[in-house]
Design a protein around this motif. Structure first.
Motif, PDB file in Angstrom:
ATOM      1  N   LYS A  90       0.834  -1.200   0.000  1.00 17.01           N
ATOM      2  CA  LYS A  90       0.000   0.000   0.000  1.00 17.01           C
ATOM      3  C   LYS A  90       0.873   1.256   0.000  1.00 17.01           C
ATOM      4  CE  LYS A  90      -3.081   2.467   3.109  1.00 17.01           C
ATOM      5  NZ  LYS A  90      -3.797   2.446   4.379  1.00 17.01           N
ATOM      6  N   LEU A 124      -7.308   3.537  -6.265  1.00 15.46           N
ATOM      7  CA  LEU A 124      -8.415   2.605  -6.008  1.00 15.46           C
ATOM      8  C   LEU A 124      -7.912   1.296  -5.398  1.00 15.46           C
ATOM      9  CD1 LEU A 124     -10.568   3.247  -9.196  1.00 15.46           C
ATOM     10  CD2 LEU A 124     -11.031   4.013  -6.847  1.00 15.46           C
ATOM     11  N   VAL A 125      -6.733   0.849  -5.822  1.00 19.63           N
ATOM     12  CA  VAL A 125      -6.138  -0.356  -5.221  1.00 19.63           C
ATOM     13  C   VAL A 125      -5.750  -0.071  -3.771  1.00 19.63           C
ATOM     14  CG1 VAL A 125      -4.189  -1.969  -5.346  1.00 19.63           C
ATOM     15  CG2 VAL A 125      -5.385  -1.298  -7.435  1.00 19.63           C
ATOM     16  N   LEU A 128      -8.820  -0.351  -1.745  1.00 15.56           N
ATOM     17  CA  LEU A 128      -9.178  -1.762  -1.588  1.00 15.56           C
ATOM     18  C   LEU A 128      -8.320  -2.429  -0.513  1.00 15.56           C
ATOM     19  CD1 LEU A 128     -10.739  -4.281  -2.570  1.00 15.56           C
ATOM     20  CD2 LEU A 128      -8.900  -4.624  -4.224  1.00 15.56           C
ATOM     21  N   ALA A 131      -9.358  -1.161   2.908  1.00 13.78           N
ATOM     22  CA  ALA A 131     -10.620  -1.761   3.363  1.00 13.78           C
ATOM     23  C   ALA A 131     -10.383  -3.176   3.876  1.00 13.78           C
ATOM     24  CB  ALA A 131     -11.637  -1.754   2.222  1.00 13.78           C
ATOM     25  N   TYR A 132      -9.548  -3.930   3.169  1.00 17.10           N
ATOM     26  CA  TYR A 132      -9.240  -5.295   3.595  1.00 17.10           C
ATOM     27  C   TYR A 132      -8.505  -5.278   4.941  1.00 17.10           C
ATOM     28  CZ  TYR A 132      -7.203  -9.926   3.838  1.00 17.10           C
ATOM     29  OH  TYR A 132      -6.816 -11.171   4.266  1.00 17.10           O
TER      30      TYR A 132
END
Length: 137
Positions: A90, A124-125, A128, A131-132
């Protein structure tokens, strides 16, 4: 007081992500296609003006993300190795979005659409992965 600071830092983090990634999506899907129909001189004027207006938002969002992200990391220690691997991925994507954001508002690259698109997809990744991580850990 601690809880209020934690809530503020979470809000600051989310608002900064929305500003930065939302701007990248807008640039990729709206601004670049709309500017494509303009004459070269008008396109340059539009790009220069939008970059000047977006510049303080980009730099403010970067600073806010560094501060709030550092706070979040410091106040939530003790995760397992999978968490830190995903966090590392990230952060690499975050570095990409930051670098592209800085280039877009300080230079006048010819491949502006690709830069906006790549940064938007990376953003956007990042969301994601976040969120995970938030749900799982």
């Amino acid at each position: 007081m601690y809880e209020a600071l934690t809530i503020f830092m979470r809000w600051l983090h989310i608002a900064s992500v929305a500003t930065l990634i939302g701007g990248m999506l807008y640039g990729w899907l709206v601004l670049v296609p709309a500017a494509g129909v303009l004459a070269a001189e008008a396109r340059k004027a539009l790009v220069d003006r939008t970059a000047a207006l977006y510049r303080p938002l980009v730099f403010s969002a970067i600073v806010a993300l560094l501060v709030s992200g550092g706070y979040n990391l410091a106040t939530n220690p003790g995760h397992n190795s999978i968490y830190y691997i995903l966090l590392g991925l990230k952060l690499l994507l975050v570095a990409h979005v930051f670098a592209v954001g800085i280039v877009l508002v300080t230079k006048n690259p010819e491949h502006r659409g690709r830069l906006f698109g790549g940064a938007a997809i990376s953003g956007l990744v990042i969301i994601l992965i976040s969120a995970y991580l938030r749900r799982t850990f």
